[in-house]
Structures are given as C-alpha cells and as structure tokens.
Design a protein around this motif. Structure first.
Motif, PDB file in Angstrom:
ATOM      1  N   VAL A  75      -7.987  70.323 108.376  1.00 29.05           N
ATOM      2  CA  VAL A  75      -9.448  70.394 108.497  1.00 29.05           C
ATOM      3  C   VAL A  75      -9.992  71.376 107.460  1.00 29.05           C
ATOM      4  O   VAL A  75      -9.387  72.421 107.195  1.00 29.05           O
ATOM      5  CB  VAL A  75      -9.874  70.799 109.933  1.00 29.05           C
TER       6      VAL A  75
ATOM      7  N   VAL B  17     -13.718  63.516 111.995  1.00 32.38           N
ATOM      8  CA  VAL B  17     -14.133  64.612 111.108  1.00 32.38           C
ATOM      9  C   VAL B  17     -13.211  64.702 109.902  1.00 32.38           C
ATOM     10  O   VAL B  17     -13.651  64.900 108.765  1.00 32.38           O
ATOM     11  CB  VAL B  17     -14.116  65.965 111.859  1.00 32.38           C
ATOM     12  N   THR B  18     -11.904  64.572 110.157  1.00 31.42           N
ATOM     13  CA  THR B  18     -10.915  64.824 109.102  1.00 31.42           C
ATOM     14  C   THR B  18     -10.410  63.526 108.470  1.00 31.42           C
ATOM     15  O   THR B  18      -9.451  63.550 107.700  1.00 31.42           O
ATOM     16  CB  THR B  18      -9.716  65.597 109.672  1.00 31.42           C
TER      17      THR B  18
ATOM     18  N   VAL C 168     -20.673  62.872 114.957  1.00 31.21           N
ATOM     19  CA  VAL C 168     -20.085  62.887 113.618  1.00 31.21           C
ATOM     20  C   VAL C 168     -20.156  61.492 112.992  1.00 31.21           C
ATOM     21  O   VAL C 168     -20.405  61.345 111.794  1.00 31.21           O
ATOM     22  CB  VAL C 168     -18.634  63.413 113.660  1.00 31.21           C
TER      23      VAL C 168
ATOM     24  N   VAL D 196     -16.153  71.520 108.175  1.00 28.37           N
ATOM     25  CA  VAL D 196     -16.668  72.080 109.422  1.00 28.37           C
ATOM     26  C   VAL D 196     -17.133  73.515 109.153  1.00 28.37           C
ATOM     27  O   VAL D 196     -16.376  74.334 108.622  1.00 28.37           O
ATOM     28  CB  VAL D 196     -15.600  72.050 110.530  1.00 28.37           C
TER      29      VAL D 196
ATOM     30  N   LEU E 194     -14.924  65.578 106.341  1.00 24.19           N
ATOM     31  CA  LEU E 194     -16.072  66.485 106.304  1.00 24.19           C
ATOM     32  C   LEU E 194     -15.636  67.950 106.391  1.00 24.19           C
ATOM     33  O   LEU E 194     -14.548  68.257 106.881  1.00 24.19           O
ATOM     34  CB  LEU E 194     -16.992  66.191 107.493  1.00 24.19           C
TER      35      LEU E 194
ATOM     36  N   ALA F 284     -20.109  70.008 111.649  1.00 21.73           N
ATOM     37  CA  ALA F 284     -19.600  69.218 110.531  1.00 21.73           C
ATOM     38  C   ALA F 284     -20.799  68.965 109.632  1.00 21.73           C
ATOM     39  O   ALA F 284     -21.856  68.560 110.115  1.00 21.73           O
ATOM     40  CB  ALA F 284     -19.026  67.897 111.024  1.00 21.73           C
TER      41      ALA F 284
ATOM     42  N   ALA G 188     -19.560  69.208 115.496  1.00 22.79           N
ATOM     43  CA  ALA G 188     -18.268  68.793 114.932  1.00 22.79           C
ATOM     44  C   ALA G 188     -17.279  68.297 115.977  1.00 22.79           C
ATOM     45  O   ALA G 188     -16.336  67.579 115.643  1.00 22.79           O
ATOM     46  CB  ALA G 188     -17.646  69.948 114.150  1.00 22.79           C
TER      47      ALA G 188
END
Ligand code: TXA
Ligand code: MG
Length: 334
Positions: A119, A112-113, A50, A67, A65, A141, A44
C-alpha cells in the motif's frame, strides 16, 4: 452539481470542513488541496467509496491509490512491516510530499491497492488536508483529482473543470505550493526504489537512507514497478513537444509551419530563448518554482485553445528530475 466550499488555506475552521467530513464518513467523494496537487478523497477502508474514485476518474482498476493518513503511527497501523528505512524517511519528510510503499495490512481493501500486497502511504503537510484527515478520523484514499491521463489540478477551478458533477464537494484552498505529485518510494524490497521522482529528490532521500535505486533503471530486471507507470500521463489537451534551446532553428520552423496551417501555438520556456510568432510563458529557472507553476500554465494553455505547445527542455541536473519526468510523460513522441 458539485458544491465548492472555500476554506482558509492556513487554518481551516471546523465549520468549513464539517460537510466534507460528513460526506467522506458516509462514503462520498471530496476533492481537497494537498501541498502537491488536489486529491480526490474517499474513505480508504470503504470499498464502495473507493470504487467511486475509480468511476469518477475513469481510472482503470489496475492502478493503485495512495492512502493519506494523519501521521507516521497511522501509516504504520496500515502496514504489516515497518522497516527502519520507513522510520527514517517518515521522520525526515513527513508531513510532506513523499509517498512510501509498504507491505499492506489485510484491512486495506484490495480495490485500493489494485490487488497488490503493498500500500502507498502519505502524510500530507497542507493544513487543509491535515485538518480534514484529523476531523474525519479515517484514512483517505486520494489520487490526483483529474480524469485518467489528464493533467493534475493545482487549483480548485481545475478540479471543477475536469471532475465537476462527479464529486460531491470541492474544498477550495487556493493554489497548491509544490505543484507536481509526491515522490514515491517503494520500501517493500531489499533496497529503497524510487518509483516516481518529485520535489523530494533522490539525493535528499539518499542522505537519509543511503543508496536509492531508480525504477526506470531497473526495469526489465525487477518485477516490481509497473502499476501506475503508464507512459502517457499528465497530459494537457494540446499536443506538447519538447524542444532544445540549442536547436532553435528546428523549433522555429515547426512554429512557422503550424501557424501557417492556422493552428494556435503556445510555448513554455525557462531560459531567455524566444520563438518568433509565439508569446511564450516564461517559468522560473529554478525547479521548485517551475514545478509550482507548470500544471497551471498547461491548464491555461488548454483554456486558450492551444493546439500545440512547445516546451523548452529543462536542465539535466538531478534537481529537475521530477519536472523532467512529468514533461516527458506529457509530451508526444516525435
Ligand atoms: O502528490 C500526490 O501523490 C497526489 C496527492 C493527491 O497526494 N496523489 C497522486 O496520486 O498523485 P495518483 O493516484 O495520481 O498517483 C499515485 C501513484 C501512482 O503512480 C501509483 O501507481 C502509485 O502511486 N502507487 C500507488 N500504490 C502503489 C503500490 N502499492 N505500489 C506501487 N505504486 C503504487
Ligand atoms: Mg494522477
């Protein structure tokens, strides 16, 4: 070629996990079982890794996503604020099928976010997911291990069919228990907000933290929900139509018409209703057991080449909220 490694679902050995750990640590993709559905995991905190998830799934970059971490301490370490509601929910439901959305720490990459300041965090209960997280010693992730908008996988075969060739390794830990994706609760606002219903119900959440608002009810007033709440989602290849057991003649007419046109028709029911000419898959009349089998049943109907699947509407009872949400998203409006 994607390698599939069988692991003991209750007590995976370090040897069974060692290749997966090596791949994840150097930025590769590993699909693994969680108690809900199979996840497509990557390091992650490694942006490139990612990005690989988004590419493999064909998922648009605006959809953030989840985590996965080993425990609540590890979750707290990735969030910049940890309210009392998070402490209570984590204490009651982790490890388990609950995801908490919290303000993120800056070391969680934007990829990721999806650029959000929050998150989504989850501590999975599945022994394979837990052992993998512990052995890799990195946050993972992991969205559901399916192509974008397709059905989530509840077995390793589903992952192989949908993503084979696009992941480095699949850990096969057998069928998953819960069967639908985790409940998602946003804790970044003044009151907890249910973004996605799941097997942890609103009532269960409210017993622990008091009133929980439902995203679907506040849409239009709140700027928050949005990212992953795409309407058409979780879809099989077959066209899916919901029918009401109280309006059987209409459903039967539809079946007759489709069969006459030479189409392959399937059905999923939970009550004793019957539709002439169709061999229905009957799922249990309890939401937990129904959820456990729903996606595998839809995957099978796809494999059998169904063009149309009639699905009996499930009860309005709150215990069925998660299942009802997935069916509504998978169904085509008519
Ligand atoms: O059960 C599960 O949750 C599975 C397993 C693998 O853990 N994962 C899963 O991931 O269903 P995915 O990516 O298919 O769904 C993640 C959901 C999406 O609806 C996404 O929009 C939402 O979580 N989400 C992620 N980060 C968010 C954030 N910062 N704010 C709001 N929603 C978020
Ligand atoms: Mg998904």
């Amino acid at each position: 070629m994607t390698r599939i490694v069988r692991v003991d679902p209750r007590a995976p050995s370090p040897e069974q996990l060692q290749d997966a750990v090596r791949i994840l640590r150097r930025g590769g993709l590993v699909a693994f079982p969680t108690e809900t559905v199979y996840g497509l995991g990557a390091h992650a905190l490694d942006e490139e890794a990612v990005r690989g998830i988004f590419a493999a799934k064909g998922r648009p970059a605006f959809n953030p996503l989840i985590v996965h971490v080993t425990d609540a301490d590890a979750a707290r370490a990735l969030s910049s604020r940890w309210p009392a509601t998070a402490e209570r929910l984590a204490g009651s439901f982790w490890p388990g099928p609950l995801t908490l959305v919290l303000p993120k720490r800056s070391d969680v990459p934007d990829v990721v976010t999806a650029g959000l300041p929050s998150v989504a965090l989850r501590v999975p209960a599945h022994p394979v997911a837990a052992a993998l997280l512990a052995a890799a010693a990195i946050p993972l992730a992991a969205p559901s291990a399916n192509r974008y908008t397709e059905l989530s996988p509840t077995r390793a075969e589903h992952v192989a069919r949908g993503l084979g060739g696009r992941v480095d390794l699949i850990l096969d830990g057998g069928p998953t228990e819960v069967g639908i994706e985790s409940t998602v609760v946003d804790l970044t606002g003044d009151a907890p907000l249910l973004l996605r219903p799941g097997s942890v119900t609103r009532e269960e959440l409210e017993e622990v933290v008091g009133p929980v608002a439902v995203a679907a009810d506040v849409q239009g007033t709140a700027p928050r929900p949005g990212p992953g709440m795409v309407e058409r989602h979780y879809s099989p290849r077959a066209r899916l139509l919901l029918f009401d057991a109280h309006a059987l003649p209409r459903a039967r007419e539809r079946v007759e018409r489709e069969l006459a046109a030479g189409r392959t028709v399937g059905a999923i029911v939970w009550s004793p209703v019957a539709l002439e000419g169709v061999e229905a898959d009957r799922l249990p009349a309890s939401p937990g057991e129904y959820a456990r089998r729903l996606y595998a049943t839809l995957h099978d109907l796809d494999e059998r080449g169904c063009d149309l699947v009639l699905v009996e509407r499930v009860p309005l009872d709150p215990g069925w909220d998660g299942v009802r949400d997935r069916l509504r998203r998978a169904a085509h409006p008519e």
